[in-house]
Design a protein around this motif. Sequence first.
Motif, PDB file in Angstrom:
ATOM      1  N   TYR A 153     -18.891  -1.101  84.318  1.00 28.21           N
ATOM      2  CA  TYR A 153     -19.511   0.177  83.986  1.00 28.21           C
ATOM      3  C   TYR A 153     -18.304   1.277  83.611  1.00 28.21           C
ATOM      4  O   TYR A 153     -17.213   0.899  84.223  1.00 28.21           O
ATOM      5  CB  TYR A 153     -20.137   0.902  85.220  1.00 28.21           C
ATOM      6  CG  TYR A 153     -21.597   0.470  85.399  1.00 28.21           C
ATOM      7  CD1 TYR A 153     -22.684   0.580  84.326  1.00 28.21           C
ATOM      8  CD2 TYR A 153     -22.222  -0.433  86.424  1.00 28.21           C
ATOM      9  CE1 TYR A 153     -23.904   0.269  84.433  1.00 28.21           C
ATOM     10  CE2 TYR A 153     -23.396  -0.847  86.428  1.00 28.21           C
ATOM     11  CZ  TYR A 153     -24.240  -0.670  85.330  1.00 28.21           C
ATOM     12  OH  TYR A 153     -25.449  -1.206  85.589  1.00 28.21           O
TER      13      TYR A 153
ATOM     14  N   SER B   2     -21.848   5.984  87.912  1.00 31.79           N
ATOM     15  CA  SER B   2     -21.325   4.346  88.369  1.00 31.79           C
ATOM     16  C   SER B   2     -20.619   4.459  89.683  1.00 31.79           C
ATOM     17  O   SER B   2     -20.695   3.367  90.258  1.00 31.79           O
ATOM     18  CB  SER B   2     -20.679   3.980  87.122  1.00 31.79           C
ATOM     19  OG  SER B   2     -19.172   4.944  87.169  1.00 31.79           O
TER      20      SER B   2
ATOM     21  N   TRP C 214     -23.243   4.084  92.657  1.00 25.71           N
ATOM     22  CA  TRP C 214     -23.911   2.995  92.158  1.00 25.71           C
ATOM     23  C   TRP C 214     -22.911   1.808  92.740  1.00 25.71           C
ATOM     24  O   TRP C 214     -23.332   0.899  93.456  1.00 25.71           O
ATOM     25  CB  TRP C 214     -24.214   2.489  90.780  1.00 25.71           C
ATOM     26  CG  TRP C 214     -24.863   1.060  90.559  1.00 25.71           C
ATOM     27  CD1 TRP C 214     -24.439   0.188  89.555  1.00 25.71           C
ATOM     28  CD2 TRP C 214     -25.990   0.809  91.073  1.00 25.71           C
ATOM     29  NE1 TRP C 214     -25.346  -0.930  89.728  1.00 25.71           N
ATOM     30  CE2 TRP C 214     -26.416  -0.318  90.624  1.00 25.71           C
ATOM     31  CE3 TRP C 214     -27.030   1.391  91.887  1.00 25.71           C
ATOM     32  CZ2 TRP C 214     -27.763  -1.097  90.860  1.00 25.71           C
ATOM     33  CZ3 TRP C 214     -28.432   0.794  92.266  1.00 25.71           C
ATOM     34  CH2 TRP C 214     -28.572  -0.481  91.780  1.00 25.71           C
ATOM     35  N   THR C 215     -21.500   2.028  92.509  1.00 23.75           N
ATOM     36  CA  THR C 215     -20.665   1.034  93.036  1.00 23.75           C
ATOM     37  C   THR C 215     -20.374   1.307  94.483  1.00 23.75           C
ATOM     38  O   THR C 215     -20.445   0.141  95.340  1.00 23.75           O
ATOM     39  CB  THR C 215     -19.059   1.419  92.445  1.00 23.75           C
ATOM     40  OG1 THR C 215     -19.097   1.239  90.944  1.00 23.75           O
ATOM     41  CG2 THR C 215     -18.178   0.325  92.978  1.00 23.75           C
TER      42      THR C 215
END
Lengths: 336, 336, 336
Positions: free
Chosen positions: C266, C272, C275-276
């Motif tokens: 990403y 992102s 999300w990470t």
Amino acid sequence: MTTTNNPAPLTAADRVKLSVRSILRGSGQVMFQQSAWTGLFFLLGIFWGSYECHLPQVAWGALVGLVASTLAGYIIPDKEPAGYDGLWGFNGILVGCAFPTFLADTWLMWIALFVCAMFTTWVRSGLNNVMAPWKVNSFTFPFVLMTWVFLLAARELPGIAPAALSAPELTIGAVAGHLDVSFGSLVIFWLKGIAQVFLIDSWVTGVFFLVGLALCSRWAAIWAAIGSAIALGLAILFKADPESISAGMYGFSPVLTAIALGCTFYKVNIHSAIWTVIGIVATFFIQAGMNALMLPWGIPTLTGPFCVATWLFLLPAYKLDDRDLPDHSFWGKLFK
Amino acid sequence: MTTTNNPAPLTAADRVKLSVRSILRGSGQVMFQQSAWTGLFFLLGIFWGSYECHLPQVAWGALVGLVASTLAGYIIPDKEPAGYDGLWGFNGILVGCAFPTFLADTWLMWIALFVCAMFTTWVRSGLNNVMAPWKVNSFTFPFVLMTWVFLLAARELPGIAPAALSAPELTIGAVAGHLDVSFGSLVIFWLKGIAQVFLIDSWVTGVFFLVGLALCSRWAAIWAAIGSAIALGLAILFKADPESISAGMYGFSPVLTAIALGCTFYKVNIHSAIWTVIGIVATFFIQAGMNALMLPWGIPTLTGPFCVATWLFLLPAYKLDDRDLPDHSFWGKLFK
Amino acid sequence: MTTTNNPAPLTAADRVKLSVRSILRGSGQVMFQQSAWTGLFFLLGIFWGSYECHLPQVAWGALVGLVASTLAGYIIPDKEPAGYDGLWGFNGILVGCAFPTFLADTWLMWIALFVCAMFTTWVRSGLNNVMAPWKVNSFTFPFVLMTWVFLLAARELPGIAPAALSAPELTIGAVAGHLDVSFGSLVIFWLKGIAQVFLIDSWVTGVFFLVGLALCSRWAAIWAAIGSAIALGLAILFKADPESISAGMYGFSPVLTAIALGCTFYKVNIHSAIWTVIGIVATFFIQAGMNALMLPWGIPTLTGPFCVATWLFLLPAYKLDDRDLPDHSFWGKLFK
């Protein structure tokens, strides 16, 4: 800028209504019923059973898991608006039943429950992408996979210590006791087989679930009943552990296979009925095999046997349509 | 109504002939040979070996499994008419060899054998659908998977109690005995490695199998011989358990990998020969690894190591055609 | 005949330079960096750490594995010229670190190391073919899978006997000792979490790796640091085994997940990043769960938890592009 996709703006009341419906449908979708009323009956059954078993935290866990996983779907929305049909919630509610059943009731457990329930919604999206080419989906496997991860992790992390997991072992100990096979007892085992879909050890809950199913689909209720009955018969015939039989532990996966094959992914007809019965038999043996498989870790199979069996019986993609039934077929006439 | 697909109606004698051929080819397809004669030799070898080992039920189990799984294909026919090539029977015959080898000879065991053999035909259809995009197929894995399920289930279900399964354990006990490495003994171990493809512990059966292979394909017989020999050499070099070596337990999976890579899925040439030898080496280590993997359940690997290794070596889809061989290559000339 | 693909013939010096670059990039690609300089720093870190730990054979194993797996790619070239980017070497270097860490230093071990390192290149090609439809790849799983096979095989083959594998067991014994949570100790645990990506138990090696990462990508270094830190915090919060925490055993998989999700698959942005962080949390629990999963064999998870977590978080294929960030977003402005 005009928002052509949303012709009329949603009021706050609309949003609440939609959210509640999404959440209740999430409960119903555990047994493939896209109905808020069915979901409500399932929740009632869970509350009844968990209070009856003096494990109220299971019922509240179910609610928390249901909300957490539905929330996860709202936060990172998928391409398909699956959530409104309850497809975000059904893995989360099962996580919410499983965690307080097997793990000690600490605040770290509740955090882990919330996080794991959210994971299932995203994991479901990924696994469904993987399986899409074969037109099957991940069923309750996101719940199974992520709950296995956390139950295994509980062995390593005293912060989320196990409360009611079996000790890891290589062989099952000598089975004490004798199976009561009076008619009344068999009916109770049979109803518990249905209640155990949500990990509840109460025959009353089984009645709630059957009624909830019948509200949305008469065939779903019938197949659930047949699935639990066949599995019970096989468990007695092959002399399974009396304790497991009487707690309904051989019933819950065949119940799900029965609803999936008998009236969800195939239309109801005589061909699909035979195929479903064969699938129920397979699920029984896969349940017994997976029980042995999990022994060295002392963790439960959850609904894994249902997932494996239903994949195996959907993947051949056999055509079992009504058209295959010759008009003069006795069974065909009977069922049409 | 005209049946254009069947230009001439089949007589009863035709149907019997076709069925017998389908069944015998099912036996031959275990080692990738679509030949009824090869299948007959395999069956003769199984009967010889199982009577020699005082386990006649293994031979009759093989026949029952072969018929049951072929029958399953006739009942729910697939899109492709695979059964006439023997592709319905080869998993079932292996189920039929395995059940009476490991489980007690009771009537419930025979019912389970019949049911499991039928399952393999349908499971094969599903797994082949899954694997089709990568142009590999499920080989003997339907047999492996479903037999694992039932052998594990046998730990939970006294109705199908184990008779000759190892006790579940975490470490292999002290290995007693010394390996006899005289030439005569090595030849026996090598032939038993081939016989164990059908779980038979008899060098005479190994001879039957080599002759059966040669009837259909000289290269298949040669590669079977090479596969068992390389695996035997590696097992001695890496000091594997003498008992396993002398029973041919390191040979059967490499034999299958050798036939699969050496002359079935690749054309015979020097490039594919080198690739096959590497694949045999990999199968040996995967066999040893899977032996350790199965210890906690005390169940055998069956032909799982062959499936895993052959998938790993077919999936890269390397081009190893004759065209790749430079004309001036010594090895190329020798083999052309 | 004109070779239009190779406009100018390569000199011997060119070939050496290309090969050395391919090999060094193979080292860098373990953490997704296609840079020979990064790879060189990683190798320096490995040499420093393995000599510090009195295990020089680990460093030399890393080199042998790196060369063997790169060689395997030259011998059977794939359709895509992946090797020049270092994609042949990164599994092999990890095999080369793992074998001398866990197995006794015998000549048969070195043969097994060489063979296994070559296998990883071919296995990678096959697994990548399998995963291509979902736009994920096999990451370090070829290393994980083949090393598991050989470590399991080491239990059966005294020729490659284990030297430093845990005994197989069902439950972890009583955990001795107390975790030192002084700032200095935490920094050391945090750096060791990064060093353990290559199975090195040295905080100095962690510094080498961070510098090597920063040479190629500042964000990769930052995410590696964040990944190890979050995992360390969670391990303390959930009361993991102090010995594992202080050796950095909870850090290496989250480090890899962090680099993969945060700045490799990403683009760096606030969506992102969130999300990470979720992915790092998931990797921590999957690491703990897989630790328990491997207990009955006493073999390590290797980087398996990273592979599983990163697959699960890439498969939904969520769009987390910059375009998704509303311009007025505080976080969006901060990071743009």
